[in-house]
Write a protein that holds these residues in place. Sequence first.
Motif, PDB file in Angstrom:
ATOM      1  N   TRP A  65       0.749  -1.134   0.026  1.00 33.74           N
ATOM      2  CA  TRP A  65       0.072   0.014  -0.074  1.00 33.74           C
ATOM      3  C   TRP A  65       0.634   1.311   0.024  1.00 33.74           C
ATOM      4  CZ3 TRP A  65      -4.592   1.182  -1.286  1.00 33.74           C
ATOM      5  CH2 TRP A  65      -5.194   2.311  -0.837  1.00 33.74           C
ATOM      6  N   SER A  66       2.000   1.191   0.701  1.00 35.09           N
ATOM      7  CA  SER A  66       2.845   2.353   1.123  1.00 35.09           C
ATOM      8  C   SER A  66       3.714   2.484  -0.550  1.00 35.09           C
ATOM      9  CB  SER A  66       3.863   2.133   2.011  1.00 35.09           C
ATOM     10  OG  SER A  66       4.832   3.138   2.266  1.00 35.09           O
ATOM     11  N   GLU A  67       3.864   1.441  -0.915  1.00 38.91           N
ATOM     12  CA  GLU A  67       4.718   1.360  -2.219  1.00 38.91           C
ATOM     13  C   GLU A  67       3.926   1.897  -3.441  1.00 38.91           C
ATOM     14  OE1 GLU A  67       7.781  -2.175  -3.475  1.00 38.91           O
ATOM     15  OE2 GLU A  67       6.163  -2.457  -2.570  1.00 38.91           O
ATOM     16  N   GLU A  68       2.591   1.617  -3.560  1.00 36.25           N
ATOM     17  CA  GLU A  68       1.850   2.184  -4.586  1.00 36.25           C
ATOM     18  C   GLU A  68       1.282   3.368  -4.318  1.00 36.25           C
ATOM     19  OE1 GLU A  68       0.498   0.226  -7.452  1.00 36.25           O
ATOM     20  OE2 GLU A  68       2.607  -0.316  -7.112  1.00 36.25           O
ATOM     21  N   GLY A  69       1.821   4.058  -3.081  1.00 32.78           N
ATOM     22  CA  GLY A  69       1.276   5.420  -2.853  1.00 32.78           C
ATOM     23  C   GLY A  69      -0.020   5.593  -2.594  1.00 32.78           C
ATOM     24  N   GLY A  70      -0.390   4.739  -1.774  1.00 29.41           N
ATOM     25  CA  GLY A  70      -1.837   4.721  -0.974  1.00 29.41           C
ATOM     26  C   GLY A  70      -1.808   5.860  -0.464  1.00 29.41           C
ATOM     27  N   GLU A  71      -2.509   7.016  -1.062  1.00 28.63           N
ATOM     28  CA  GLU A  71      -2.640   8.394  -0.212  1.00 28.63           C
ATOM     29  C   GLU A  71      -3.647   8.259   0.934  1.00 28.63           C
ATOM     30  OE1 GLU A  71      -4.755   7.888  -3.405  1.00 28.63           O
ATOM     31  OE2 GLU A  71      -2.822   7.641  -4.323  1.00 28.63           O
ATOM     32  N   THR A  72      -4.506   7.405   0.971  1.00 31.53           N
ATOM     33  CA  THR A  72      -5.534   7.546   2.177  1.00 31.53           C
ATOM     34  C   THR A  72      -5.111   6.353   3.197  1.00 31.53           C
ATOM     35  OG1 THR A  72      -7.224   7.664   0.452  1.00 31.53           O
ATOM     36  CG2 THR A  72      -7.775   6.971   2.706  1.00 31.53           C
ATOM     37  N   PRO A  73      -4.942   6.840   4.320  1.00 37.14           N
ATOM     38  CA  PRO A  73      -4.296   5.723   5.600  1.00 37.14           C
ATOM     39  C   PRO A  73      -5.510   4.943   5.757  1.00 37.14           C
ATOM     40  CG  PRO A  73      -5.140   7.954   6.467  1.00 37.14           C
ATOM     41  CD  PRO A  73      -5.211   8.134   4.898  1.00 37.14           C
ATOM     42  N   ILE A  74      -5.022   3.623   5.627  1.00 34.50           N
ATOM     43  CA  ILE A  74      -5.745   2.458   5.951  1.00 34.50           C
ATOM     44  C   ILE A  74      -5.078   1.765   7.317  1.00 34.50           C
ATOM     45  CG2 ILE A  74      -6.570   1.986   3.448  1.00 34.50           C
ATOM     46  CD1 ILE A  74      -4.380  -0.225   3.397  1.00 34.50           C
ATOM     47  N   GLU A  75      -6.183   0.783   7.742  1.00 35.48           N
ATOM     48  CA  GLU A  75      -5.549   0.092   8.855  1.00 35.48           C
ATOM     49  C   GLU A  75      -5.500  -1.345   8.465  1.00 35.48           C
ATOM     50  OE1 GLU A  75      -6.507  -1.221  13.575  1.00 35.48           O
ATOM     51  OE2 GLU A  75      -8.094  -0.334  12.306  1.00 35.48           O
ATOM     52  N   VAL A  76      -4.313  -2.034   8.678  1.00 31.26           N
ATOM     53  CA  VAL A  76      -4.246  -3.614   8.097  1.00 31.26           C
ATOM     54  C   VAL A  76      -4.014  -4.418   9.402  1.00 31.26           C
ATOM     55  CG1 VAL A  76      -2.846  -5.096   6.622  1.00 31.26           C
ATOM     56  CG2 VAL A  76      -2.983  -2.662   6.061  1.00 31.26           C
ATOM     57  N   ARG A  77      -5.130  -5.165   9.516  1.00 35.87           N
ATOM     58  CA  ARG A  77      -5.053  -6.124  10.717  1.00 35.87           C
ATOM     59  C   ARG A  77      -5.238  -7.661  10.405  1.00 35.87           C
ATOM     60  NH1 ARG A  77      -9.012  -3.620  15.206  1.00 35.87           N
ATOM     61  NH2 ARG A  77      -8.480  -5.641  15.917  1.00 35.87           N
ATOM     62  N   PRO A  78      -4.608  -8.378  11.152  1.00 33.19           N
ATOM     63  CA  PRO A  78      -4.841 -10.017  11.072  1.00 33.19           C
ATOM     64  C   PRO A  78      -6.283 -10.253  11.455  1.00 33.19           C
ATOM     65  CG  PRO A  78      -3.460  -9.456  12.960  1.00 33.19           C
ATOM     66  CD  PRO A  78      -3.686  -8.287  12.280  1.00 33.19           C
ATOM     67  N   MET A  79      -6.752 -11.096  10.880  1.00 35.26           N
ATOM     68  CA  MET A  79      -8.196 -11.796  11.140  1.00 35.26           C
ATOM     69  C   MET A  79      -8.304 -13.437  11.492  1.00 35.26           C
ATOM     70  SD  MET A  79     -11.500 -11.428   8.955  1.00 35.26           S
ATOM     71  CE  MET A  79     -11.442 -12.716   7.959  1.00 35.26           C
TER      72      MET A  79
END
Length: 165
Positions: A65-79
């Motif tokens: 996400w960071s590499e692709e320039g994801g402008e919007t902050p997201i939360e990534v969590r294990p499920m």
Amino acid sequence: MEGPLSHVVVPGTYDPVTRGHLDVIRRACRIAPQVTVAVAASKSKRGCGTWFSLEERVQMVREAWSEEGGETPIEVRPMEGLLVDFCREVGAHAVVKGLRAATDFEYELAQASLNARMSPGLESIYVMSAPEYGYVSSSVVREIATLGGDVSLLVTPSVAARLGR
């Protein structure tokens, strides 16, 4: 739930995360101001488990996400466990998934029906795969990588590096 969506979950195994997955996450960011990416444990996926550990897959999604320039902050969590329970836990009102083909639709319809029975207020939202990603799946990426092929158009550089190890 009434009113506009404030929080959505984009679930998946992400084994590995592909540019198609990132496209669905990006589109989910246009649907709701808060997006949580749920990386499923999927211990018994297709009877053989996953290539990458849950921790590796969570990290891969964050890096990609960071590499692709994801402008919007997201939360990534294990499920671990049921998606409906995860959505309740994080306070999400909907699930966003991508559809590539008719076979995806049949599977997702069954999942949406079960989720609706277990959590009637949880919405299921589907976005059609962008044409350039309609054929991309984690299993195709793994197969190409196993055979020594170039996956650079399908995944980010950090994911390609992990596949090359």
